[in-house]
Design a protein around this motif. Structure first.
Motif, PDB file in Angstrom:
ATOM      1  N   GLU A 245      -6.711   4.756  23.985  1.00 34.07           N
ATOM      2  CA  GLU A 245      -7.596   3.594  24.071  1.00 34.07           C
ATOM      3  C   GLU A 245      -8.996   3.931  23.574  1.00 34.07           C
ATOM      4  O   GLU A 245      -9.681   3.095  22.973  1.00 34.07           O
ATOM      5  CB  GLU A 245      -7.660   3.087  25.518  1.00 34.07           C
ATOM      6  CG  GLU A 245      -6.391   2.425  26.019  1.00 34.07           C
ATOM      7  CD  GLU A 245      -6.175   1.052  25.403  1.00 34.07           C
ATOM      8  OE1 GLU A 245      -7.136   0.487  24.844  1.00 34.07           O
ATOM      9  OE2 GLU A 245      -5.029   0.544  25.471  1.00 34.07           O
ATOM     10  N   GLU A 246      -9.427   5.173  23.838  1.00 35.14           N
ATOM     11  CA  GLU A 246     -10.777   5.572  23.428  1.00 35.14           C
ATOM     12  C   GLU A 246     -10.922   5.693  21.914  1.00 35.14           C
ATOM     13  O   GLU A 246     -12.042   5.692  21.389  1.00 35.14           O
ATOM     14  CB  GLU A 246     -11.144   6.915  24.084  1.00 35.14           C
ATOM     15  CG  GLU A 246     -11.387   6.864  25.582  1.00 35.14           C
ATOM     16  CD  GLU A 246     -10.098   6.707  26.370  1.00 35.14           C
ATOM     17  OE1 GLU A 246      -9.013   7.040  25.816  1.00 35.14           O
ATOM     18  OE2 GLU A 246     -10.163   6.233  27.527  1.00 35.14           O
ATOM     19  N   ASP A 247      -9.812   5.809  21.226  1.00 30.64           N
ATOM     20  CA  ASP A 247      -9.880   5.981  19.765  1.00 30.64           C
ATOM     21  C   ASP A 247     -10.079   4.655  19.029  1.00 30.64           C
ATOM     22  O   ASP A 247     -10.470   4.648  17.849  1.00 30.64           O
ATOM     23  CB  ASP A 247      -8.602   6.639  19.248  1.00 30.64           C
ATOM     24  CG  ASP A 247      -8.449   8.072  19.718  1.00 30.64           C
ATOM     25  OD1 ASP A 247      -9.480   8.769  19.793  1.00 30.64           O
ATOM     26  OD2 ASP A 247      -7.304   8.485  20.013  1.00 30.64           O
ATOM     27  N   TYR A 248      -9.795   3.525  19.697  1.00 31.51           N
ATOM     28  CA  TYR A 248      -9.948   2.242  19.018  1.00 31.51           C
ATOM     29  C   TYR A 248     -11.416   1.955  18.732  1.00 31.51           C
ATOM     30  O   TYR A 248     -12.302   2.286  19.524  1.00 31.51           O
ATOM     31  CB  TYR A 248      -9.360   1.114  19.866  1.00 31.51           C
ATOM     32  CG  TYR A 248      -7.850   1.155  19.983  1.00 31.51           C
ATOM     33  CD1 TYR A 248      -7.065   1.261  18.851  1.00 31.51           C
ATOM     34  CD2 TYR A 248      -7.231   1.078  21.226  1.00 31.51           C
ATOM     35  CE1 TYR A 248      -5.677   1.298  18.960  1.00 31.51           C
ATOM     36  CE2 TYR A 248      -5.850   1.112  21.349  1.00 31.51           C
ATOM     37  CZ  TYR A 248      -5.072   1.223  20.204  1.00 31.51           C
ATOM     38  OH  TYR A 248      -3.714   1.264  20.308  1.00 31.51           O
ATOM     39  N   GLY A 249     -11.652   1.330  17.601  1.00 29.70           N
ATOM     40  CA  GLY A 249     -13.020   0.919  17.284  1.00 29.70           C
ATOM     41  C   GLY A 249     -13.343   1.035  15.808  1.00 29.70           C
ATOM     42  O   GLY A 249     -12.456   1.096  14.940  1.00 29.70           O
ATOM     43  N   ASN A 250     -14.623   1.078  15.532  1.00 29.89           N
ATOM     44  CA  ASN A 250     -15.166   1.051  14.173  1.00 29.89           C
ATOM     45  C   ASN A 250     -15.440   2.471  13.691  1.00 29.89           C
ATOM     46  O   ASN A 250     -16.120   3.253  14.370  1.00 29.89           O
ATOM     47  CB  ASN A 250     -16.451   0.221  14.170  1.00 29.89           C
ATOM     48  CG  ASN A 250     -17.084   0.160  12.784  1.00 29.89           C
ATOM     49  OD1 ASN A 250     -16.405   0.341  11.792  1.00 29.89           O
ATOM     50  ND2 ASN A 250     -18.383  -0.066  12.746  1.00 29.89           N
ATOM     51  N   TYR A 251     -14.924   2.792  12.521  1.00 31.12           N
ATOM     52  CA  TYR A 251     -15.191   4.074  11.870  1.00 31.12           C
ATOM     53  C   TYR A 251     -15.925   3.789  10.555  1.00 31.12           C
ATOM     54  O   TYR A 251     -15.716   2.746   9.930  1.00 31.12           O
ATOM     55  CB  TYR A 251     -13.894   4.821  11.593  1.00 31.12           C
ATOM     56  CG  TYR A 251     -13.185   5.306  12.838  1.00 31.12           C
ATOM     57  CD1 TYR A 251     -13.231   6.639  13.209  1.00 31.12           C
ATOM     58  CD2 TYR A 251     -12.470   4.420  13.639  1.00 31.12           C
ATOM     59  CE1 TYR A 251     -12.574   7.086  14.358  1.00 31.12           C
ATOM     60  CE2 TYR A 251     -11.811   4.850  14.788  1.00 31.12           C
ATOM     61  CZ  TYR A 251     -11.868   6.177  15.148  1.00 31.12           C
ATOM     62  OH  TYR A 251     -11.231   6.613  16.279  1.00 31.12           O
ATOM     63  N   THR A 252     -16.759   4.722  10.157  1.00 23.84           N
ATOM     64  CA  THR A 252     -17.531   4.534   8.924  1.00 23.84           C
ATOM     65  C   THR A 252     -17.189   5.617   7.918  1.00 23.84           C
ATOM     66  O   THR A 252     -17.239   6.813   8.229  1.00 23.84           O
ATOM     67  CB  THR A 252     -19.048   4.570   9.199  1.00 23.84           C
ATOM     68  OG1 THR A 252     -19.378   3.547  10.129  1.00 23.84           O
ATOM     69  CG2 THR A 252     -19.835   4.335   7.910  1.00 23.84           C
ATOM     70  N   CYS A 253     -16.833   5.176   6.733  1.00 23.86           N
ATOM     71  CA  CYS A 253     -16.571   6.082   5.606  1.00 23.86           C
ATOM     72  C   CYS A 253     -17.823   6.116   4.739  1.00 23.86           C
ATOM     73  O   CYS A 253     -18.347   5.072   4.352  1.00 23.86           O
ATOM     74  CB  CYS A 253     -15.369   5.584   4.799  1.00 23.86           C
ATOM     75  SG  CYS A 253     -15.198   6.319   3.161  1.00 23.86           S
ATOM     76  N   VAL A 254     -18.317   7.314   4.419  1.00 22.99           N
ATOM     77  CA  VAL A 254     -19.518   7.471   3.599  1.00 22.99           C
ATOM     78  C   VAL A 254     -19.155   8.251   2.338  1.00 22.99           C
ATOM     79  O   VAL A 254     -18.619   9.365   2.421  1.00 22.99           O
ATOM     80  CB  VAL A 254     -20.640   8.203   4.362  1.00 22.99           C
ATOM     81  CG1 VAL A 254     -21.868   8.378   3.468  1.00 22.99           C
ATOM     82  CG2 VAL A 254     -21.005   7.441   5.629  1.00 22.99           C
ATOM     83  N   ALA A 255     -19.433   7.661   1.170  1.00 24.55           N
ATOM     84  CA  ALA A 255     -19.213   8.327  -0.124  1.00 24.55           C
ATOM     85  C   ALA A 255     -20.566   8.582  -0.761  1.00 24.55           C
ATOM     86  O   ALA A 255     -21.421   7.686  -0.815  1.00 24.55           O
ATOM     87  CB  ALA A 255     -18.354   7.456  -1.034  1.00 24.55           C
ATOM     88  N   GLN A 262     -22.901   5.215  -0.563  1.00 25.33           N
ATOM     89  CA  GLN A 262     -22.402   3.923  -0.089  1.00 25.33           C
ATOM     90  C   GLN A 262     -21.466   4.162   1.085  1.00 25.33           C
ATOM     91  O   GLN A 262     -20.765   5.168   1.136  1.00 25.33           O
ATOM     92  CB  GLN A 262     -21.675   3.138  -1.176  1.00 25.33           C
ATOM     93  CG  GLN A 262     -21.388   1.692  -0.743  1.00 25.33           C
ATOM     94  CD  GLN A 262     -20.775   0.859  -1.853  1.00 25.33           C
ATOM     95  OE1 GLN A 262     -19.797   1.253  -2.446  1.00 25.33           O
ATOM     96  NE2 GLN A 262     -21.349  -0.314  -2.100  1.00 25.33           N
ATOM     97  N   ASN A 263     -21.480   3.224   2.046  1.00 22.80           N
ATOM     98  CA  ASN A 263     -20.602   3.350   3.197  1.00 22.80           C
ATOM     99  C   ASN A 263     -19.877   2.039   3.444  1.00 22.80           C
ATOM    100  O   ASN A 263     -20.286   0.983   2.967  1.00 22.80           O
ATOM    101  CB  ASN A 263     -21.376   3.792   4.437  1.00 22.80           C
ATOM    102  CG  ASN A 263     -22.432   2.783   4.828  1.00 22.80           C
ATOM    103  OD1 ASN A 263     -22.124   1.690   5.313  1.00 22.80           O
ATOM    104  ND2 ASN A 263     -23.708   3.133   4.626  1.00 22.80           N
ATOM    105  N   ALA A 264     -18.800   2.138   4.214  1.00 22.06           N
ATOM    106  CA  ALA A 264     -18.010   0.958   4.571  1.00 22.06           C
ATOM    107  C   ALA A 264     -17.393   1.190   5.944  1.00 22.06           C
ATOM    108  O   ALA A 264     -17.096   2.325   6.329  1.00 22.06           O
ATOM    109  CB  ALA A 264     -16.925   0.704   3.533  1.00 22.06           C
ATOM    110  N   SER A 265     -17.206   0.109   6.689  1.00 24.46           N
ATOM    111  CA  SER A 265     -16.586   0.176   8.009  1.00 24.46           C
ATOM    112  C   SER A 265     -15.076   0.016   7.894  1.00 24.46           C
ATOM    113  O   SER A 265     -14.579  -0.808   7.115  1.00 24.46           O
ATOM    114  CB  SER A 265     -17.142  -0.931   8.916  1.00 24.46           C
ATOM    115  OG  SER A 265     -18.517  -0.694   9.197  1.00 24.46           O
ATOM    116  N   VAL A 266     -14.363   0.840   8.646  1.00 25.70           N
ATOM    117  CA  VAL A 266     -12.907   0.795   8.699  1.00 25.70           C
ATOM    118  C   VAL A 266     -12.514   0.780  10.178  1.00 25.70           C
ATOM    119  O   VAL A 266     -13.149   1.451  10.996  1.00 25.70           O
ATOM    120  CB  VAL A 266     -12.274   2.004   7.988  1.00 25.70           C
ATOM    121  CG1 VAL A 266     -10.775   1.817   7.836  1.00 25.70           C
ATOM    122  CG2 VAL A 266     -12.912   2.222   6.612  1.00 25.70           C
TER     123      VAL A 266
END
Length: 301
Positions: A245-255, A262-266
């Motif tokens: 349950e703690e792993d659910y949520g918003n992750y950010t990828c940064v290139a 640039q970054n994006a939310s996954v």
């Protein structure tokens, strides 16, 4: 006066003089300089000799023809009654040869670029450029090809061709690399039940090849933190084994590369919560559109 055209290779024979038994004297001249008088050679040039096939032919042969050999040649014949002259003009043609071309180069997107291609030949060669992309259409340019504000789609192999119809055209190539900052072109969120493996993906395009980082909130993630991060070229994958349950949520990828970031939310989310599995952008746009609609209804716009 006739003309004779030869490329500067091997030799050329000037078959313009024929004699008979009435001829008492014969000579070859070039620009008033005597080359042969009868069978006597006056020229010091070892490339020049006579060709006498039978008694009637009196031909001049020049081996390893050079452009400096170009010009008028006169065969002078003296008989008992009169003298006759026959003149031929030797035109030396030289195949096109590219002797200087821009070396391969790397530039940043938006820079002004000039490619040069210098060639010699007789007659003067025509120079043409092409970018060898799938269409390979001709480009506007001759000795110099100017590209103002070069774009990433103008990177590639440029062909310079010099031709003057004397021989096979000479061709040289210039490879142009265009650097540009990262653009994240695709993300992949994951709808994963507890206890299963969640996989998040991020694809970017950039030159030089981008470096990737993953974040959860403000915390940078690494392989030592219970996740597995893989980077293959312009693609990165974040794998979360045994999702809780703690792993659910918003992750950010940064290139990032030296030209930009640039970054994006996954999102990693539990089944049934309704997030868009293709990434955060469509979700964000949908939420903003929903809020805008509610605001419009509330204020009666």
């Amino acid at each position: 006066m006739s003309s004779l055209r030869r490329e500067n290779r091997d030799y050329v024979s000037l078959h313009e003089c024929y004699v008979d038994d009435k001829v008492s004297k014969a000579a070859w001249l070039n620009r008033s300089n005597i080359i042969f008088a009868g069978q006597d050679k006056w020229s010091l040039d070892p490339r020049v000799d006579l060709v006498t096939k039978g008694q009637l032919e009196y031909s001049l042969r020049i081996q390893k023809v050079d452009v400096f050999d170009e010009g008028p040649y006169i065969c002078s014949i003296q008989t008992k009654q009169q003298s006759k002259t026959s003149q031929v003009y030797l035109i030396v043609q030289v195949p096109a040869n590219i002797y200087k071309v821009t070396e391969d180069l790397t530039v940043n997107e938006g820079a002004n670029v000039t490619l040069s291609c210098l060639a010699s030949g007789r007659p003067d060669p025509a120079i043409n450029w092409r970018l060898l992309n799938p269409s390979a259409e001709p480009l506007d340019g001759e000795e110099y090809l100017d590209i103002t504000g070069i774009m990433r789609n103008q990177a590639g192999r440029y062909e310079c061709k010099a031709s003057n119809d004397v021989a096979t055209p000479d061709v040289k190539y210039v490879n142009v690399v265009v650097n540009y900052p990262p653009t994240i072109k695709k993300t992949q969120s994951s709808e994963t039940p507890v206890g299963r493996m969640g996989t998040l993906q991020c694809d970017a395009t950039a030159v030089p090849t981008p470096e990737f980082e993953w974040y959860r909130d403000e915390k940078r993630l690494s392989n030592a933190q219970g996740v597995n991060i893989q980077i293959i070229g312009t693609n990165t994958i974040l794998m979360v084994a045994n999702v809780t349950e703690e792993d659910y949520g918003n992750y950010t990828c940064v290139a990032s590369n030296r030209l930009g970031v640039q970054n994006a939310s996954v999102f990693l989310y539990r089944p049934g919560t309704g997030r868009d599995i293709n990434g955060s952008a469509p979700v964000s746009q949908s939420l903003w559109l929903l809020l805008a609609c509610f605001a419009c209804l509330f204020f009666k716009c």
